[in-house]
Structure formats: C-alpha cells, structure tokens
Scaffold this motif. Structure first.
Motif, PDB file in Angstrom:
ATOM      1  N   MET A  16       7.672   2.599   4.918  1.00 44.39           N
ATOM      2  CA  MET A  16       8.553   2.956   3.693  1.00 44.39           C
ATOM      3  C   MET A  16       8.802   4.573   4.063  1.00 44.39           C
ATOM      4  N   TYR A  18      10.072   8.241   1.536  1.00 45.66           N
ATOM      5  CA  TYR A  18      10.090   8.701   0.149  1.00 45.66           C
ATOM      6  C   TYR A  18      11.325   9.174   0.130  1.00 45.66           C
ATOM      7  N   GLN A  75      -2.584  11.171   4.731  1.00 43.91           N
ATOM      8  CA  GLN A  75      -3.411  10.684   3.648  1.00 43.91           C
ATOM      9  C   GLN A  75      -3.407   9.358   3.325  1.00 43.91           C
ATOM     10  N   ALA A  77      -3.888   7.220   0.618  1.00 44.67           N
ATOM     11  CA  ALA A  77      -3.637   7.140  -0.714  1.00 44.67           C
ATOM     12  C   ALA A  77      -4.171   6.197  -1.571  1.00 44.67           C
ATOM     13  N   THR A  78      -4.207   4.893  -0.690  1.00 39.95           N
ATOM     14  CA  THR A  78      -5.013   3.813  -1.044  1.00 39.95           C
ATOM     15  C   THR A  78      -5.583   3.196  -0.069  1.00 39.95           C
ATOM     16  N   PHE A  81      -2.442   1.809   1.612  1.00 46.29           N
ATOM     17  CA  PHE A  81      -1.314   2.773   1.846  1.00 46.29           C
ATOM     18  C   PHE A  81      -1.604   3.964   2.141  1.00 46.29           C
ATOM     19  N   TRP A  84       2.127  10.248   5.596  1.00 47.66           N
ATOM     20  CA  TRP A  84       2.144  11.504   6.186  1.00 47.66           C
ATOM     21  C   TRP A  84       3.426  12.250   5.891  1.00 47.66           C
ATOM     22  N   ARG A  85       3.641  13.574   6.379  1.00 46.52           N
ATOM     23  CA  ARG A  85       4.994  14.000   6.185  1.00 46.52           C
ATOM     24  C   ARG A  85       5.238  14.625   7.468  1.00 46.52           C
ATOM     25  N   VAL A  90       8.789  11.965   4.723  1.00 48.19           N
ATOM     26  CA  VAL A  90       7.453  11.527   4.272  1.00 48.19           C
ATOM     27  C   VAL A  90       7.519  10.125   4.626  1.00 48.19           C
TER      28      VAL A  90
HETATM   29  C1  LIG Z   1       1.887  17.284  -1.133  1.00 47.41           C
HETATM   30  C2  LIG Z   1       2.178  16.184  -0.827  1.00 47.41           C
HETATM   31  O1  LIG Z   1       3.085  15.940   0.093  1.00 47.41           O
HETATM   32  N1  LIG Z   1       1.750  15.149  -1.397  1.00 47.41           N
HETATM   33  C3  LIG Z   1       2.195  13.680  -1.099  1.00 47.41           C
HETATM   34  C4  LIG Z   1       1.033  12.985  -0.351  1.00 47.41           C
HETATM   35  C5  LIG Z   1       0.604  13.714   0.726  1.00 47.41           C
HETATM   36  C6  LIG Z   1      -0.552  14.212   0.928  1.00 47.41           C
HETATM   37  C7  LIG Z   1      -1.164  15.048   1.845  1.00 47.41           C
HETATM   38  C8  LIG Z   1      -0.521  14.687   3.045  1.00 47.41           C
HETATM   39  C9  LIG Z   1       0.533  14.179   3.265  1.00 47.41           C
HETATM   40  C10 LIG Z   1       1.200  13.555   1.979  1.00 47.41           C
HETATM   41 CL1  LIG Z   1       2.497  12.715   2.304  1.00 47.41          CL
HETATM   42  C11 LIG Z   1       2.687  12.954  -2.259  1.00 47.41           C
HETATM   43  O2  LIG Z   1       2.024  12.939  -3.336  1.00 47.41           O
HETATM   44  N2  LIG Z   1       3.796  12.314  -2.425  1.00 47.41           N
HETATM   45  C12 LIG Z   1       4.758  12.129  -1.104  1.00 47.41           C
HETATM   46  C13 LIG Z   1       5.848  11.500  -1.603  1.00 47.41           C
HETATM   47  C14 LIG Z   1       5.679  10.798  -2.830  1.00 47.41           C
HETATM   48  C15 LIG Z   1       3.999  11.300  -3.362  1.00 47.41           C
HETATM   49  C16 LIG Z   1       4.551  12.032  -4.611  1.00 47.41           C
HETATM   50  C17 LIG Z   1       4.410  11.680  -5.831  1.00 47.41           C
HETATM   51  C18 LIG Z   1       3.654  10.345  -6.041  1.00 47.41           C
HETATM   52  C19 LIG Z   1       3.064  10.135  -7.063  1.00 47.41           C
HETATM   53  C20 LIG Z   1       2.279   8.909  -6.839  1.00 47.41           C
HETATM   54  C21 LIG Z   1       2.243   8.960  -5.255  1.00 47.41           C
HETATM   55  C22 LIG Z   1       2.661   7.681  -4.608  1.00 47.41           C
HETATM   56  O3  LIG Z   1       3.803   7.334  -4.479  1.00 47.41           O
HETATM   57  N3  LIG Z   1       1.810   6.597  -4.238  1.00 47.41           N
HETATM   58  C23 LIG Z   1       0.397   6.569  -4.602  1.00 47.41           C
HETATM   59  C24 LIG Z   1       0.037   5.563  -3.673  1.00 47.41           C
HETATM   60  C25 LIG Z   1       1.032   4.352  -3.868  1.00 47.41           C
HETATM   61  C26 LIG Z   1       1.041   3.262  -3.091  1.00 47.41           C
HETATM   62  C27 LIG Z   1       1.982   2.618  -2.812  1.00 47.41           C
HETATM   63  C28 LIG Z   1       3.580   2.941  -2.970  1.00 47.41           C
HETATM   64  C29 LIG Z   1       4.376   1.667  -2.649  1.00 47.41           C
HETATM   65  C30 LIG Z   1       5.361   1.637  -3.826  1.00 47.41           C
HETATM   66  C31 LIG Z   1       4.668   2.332  -4.850  1.00 47.41           C
HETATM   67  C32 LIG Z   1       5.707   2.924  -5.690  1.00 47.41           C
HETATM   68  O4  LIG Z   1       6.384   3.900  -5.349  1.00 47.41           O
HETATM   69  O5  LIG Z   1       6.023   2.329  -6.741  1.00 47.41           O
HETATM   70  N4  LIG Z   1       3.789   3.154  -4.287  1.00 47.41           N
HETATM   71  C33 LIG Z   1       3.138   4.390  -4.899  1.00 47.41           C
HETATM   72  O6  LIG Z   1       3.437   4.778  -5.844  1.00 47.41           O
HETATM   73  C34 LIG Z   1       2.192   5.227  -3.879  1.00 47.41           C
HETATM   74  N5  LIG Z   1       3.006   9.872  -4.881  1.00 47.41           N
HETATM   75  C35 LIG Z   1       3.094  10.341  -3.611  1.00 47.41           C
HETATM   76  O7  LIG Z   1       2.527   9.793  -2.674  1.00 47.41           O
END
Ligand SMILES: CC(=O)N[C@@H](Cc1ccccc1Cl)C(=O)N1CCC[C@]12C=C[C@@H]1CC[C@@H](C(=O)N3CC[C@@H]4C=C[C@H]5CC[C@H](C(=O)O)N5C(=O)[C@H]43)N1C2=O
Length: 115
Positions: A16, A18, A75, A77-78, A81, A84-85, A90
């Motif tokens: 996937m 972002y 990262q 995240a779970t 899941f 990385w960026r 991302v």
């Molecule tokens: C500062 C930063 O970039 N932070 C990143 C994560 C990260 C941290 C450290 C190093 C690299 C990364 Cl990519 C970050 O928080 N990101 C990257 C883009 C999206 C997101 C920013 C905000 C959202 C909030 C929720 C979280 C997220 O997207 N999640 C958490 C795990 C969950 C698992 C699966 C995917 C699959 C579809 C589902 C959804 O989007 O409905 N989903 C998510 O909701 C995922 N988020 C993120 O991961």
C-alpha cells in the motif's frame, strides 16, 4: 566476480501507499482482486546495497521497487502492518500473516544494521 542481486527474504503482503491528498492508504497496482504481492529484499552482492521489490502474485506487476537507505525509518505499526517513508512516499505492507511480518522486519533490520 559475478555481481548479482540475491533475495534475502521473500514474504507475502498487500503493498500500500499513503495518499497524502486523500489522507488514506491505497493498494498499489491495477488488479484489485486479493491484492497479495510477493515482496522481497534483494541484496546487490557487488556493492552491498539493498532494495525492496514487490510483484503482484496474479499478474507479476511490479508494485514496489524502492532502495533501502541506511537512514530509513521502519515502523512496525501493528504486528502485521509495517511502514516506512522515503523522499517521495510512504509505503505500507499489510502482511499475510505474523510470521511473514516478523521475517521481513528481521531482514530489514539486518539490512539497516549492515548499511
Ligand atoms: C512521522 C511519520 O511519518 N509517521 C508515520 C508512520 C511512521 C513512523 C515512523 C517512521 C516511518 C513512518 Cl511511515 C505515520 O503515522 N503515517 C504515515 C502515513 C499515515 C500515517 C499517518 C497517520 C495515520 C494515523 C493512523 C496511522 C495508520 O494509517 N495506521 C496505523 C496502523 C494501521 C494499519 C493498517 C492500515 C490499512 C488500512 C488502515 C486504514 O488506513 O484504514 N490502516 C491504518 O489506518 C494504519 N497513520 C499513519 O500510519
């Protein structure tokens, strides 16, 4: 010496990306069915560089081809899941199972330690 790329890990995941504009994850690739890809980390034996390559299981479409830089932040995240960026986008890997997630994370960690 014969320079080539060798896979150091091979797992199944839904690749996937972002979309900042839509603020949501979108699966990469055309065919939407199932969406599982074979995701590998290749090591280039000559220059010791690494990249993540993913191909759709059904039509072999390349869905990710991203160099691993030593400054990459990976990262978990779970449990299934990881994300990385890089400079441009991302990436998210939604692994088929926990074992695949663990082995990919282990290979990624050894890649980052050896870069
Ligand atoms: C500062 C930063 O970039 N932070 C990143 C994560 C990260 C941290 C450290 C190093 C690299 C990364 Cl990519 C970050 O928080 N990101 C990257 C883009 C999206 C997101 C920013 C905000 C959202 C909030 C929720 C979280 C997220 O997207 N999640 C958490 C795990 C969950 C698992 C699966 C995917 C699959 C579809 C589902 C959804 O989007 O409905 N989903 C998510 O909701 C995922 N988020 C993120 O991961």
């Amino acid at each position: 010496p014969q320079e080539s790329e060798v896979p150091i890990v091979s797992v199944r995941a839904n690749v996937m990306q972002y979309e900042d504009s839509k603020r949501k994850w979108v699966p990469v690739g055309s065919a939407q069915q199932q969406g599982l890809s074979k995701v590998q980390i290749y090591r280039h034996t000559g220059i010791n560089t690494f990249r993540v390559v993913g191909r759709k299981i059904d039509n072999h479409e390349v869905v990710i081809n991203s160099s691993i830089s030593k400054t990459l932040h990976y990262q978990q995240a779970t449990t299934t899941f990881h994300q990385w960026r890089d400079q441009r986008q991302v990436y998210g890997l939604n692994f088929a199972n926990k074992d695949d997630a663990d082995s990919f994370a282990l290979a990624m960690k050894s890649t980052l330690d050896s870069s």
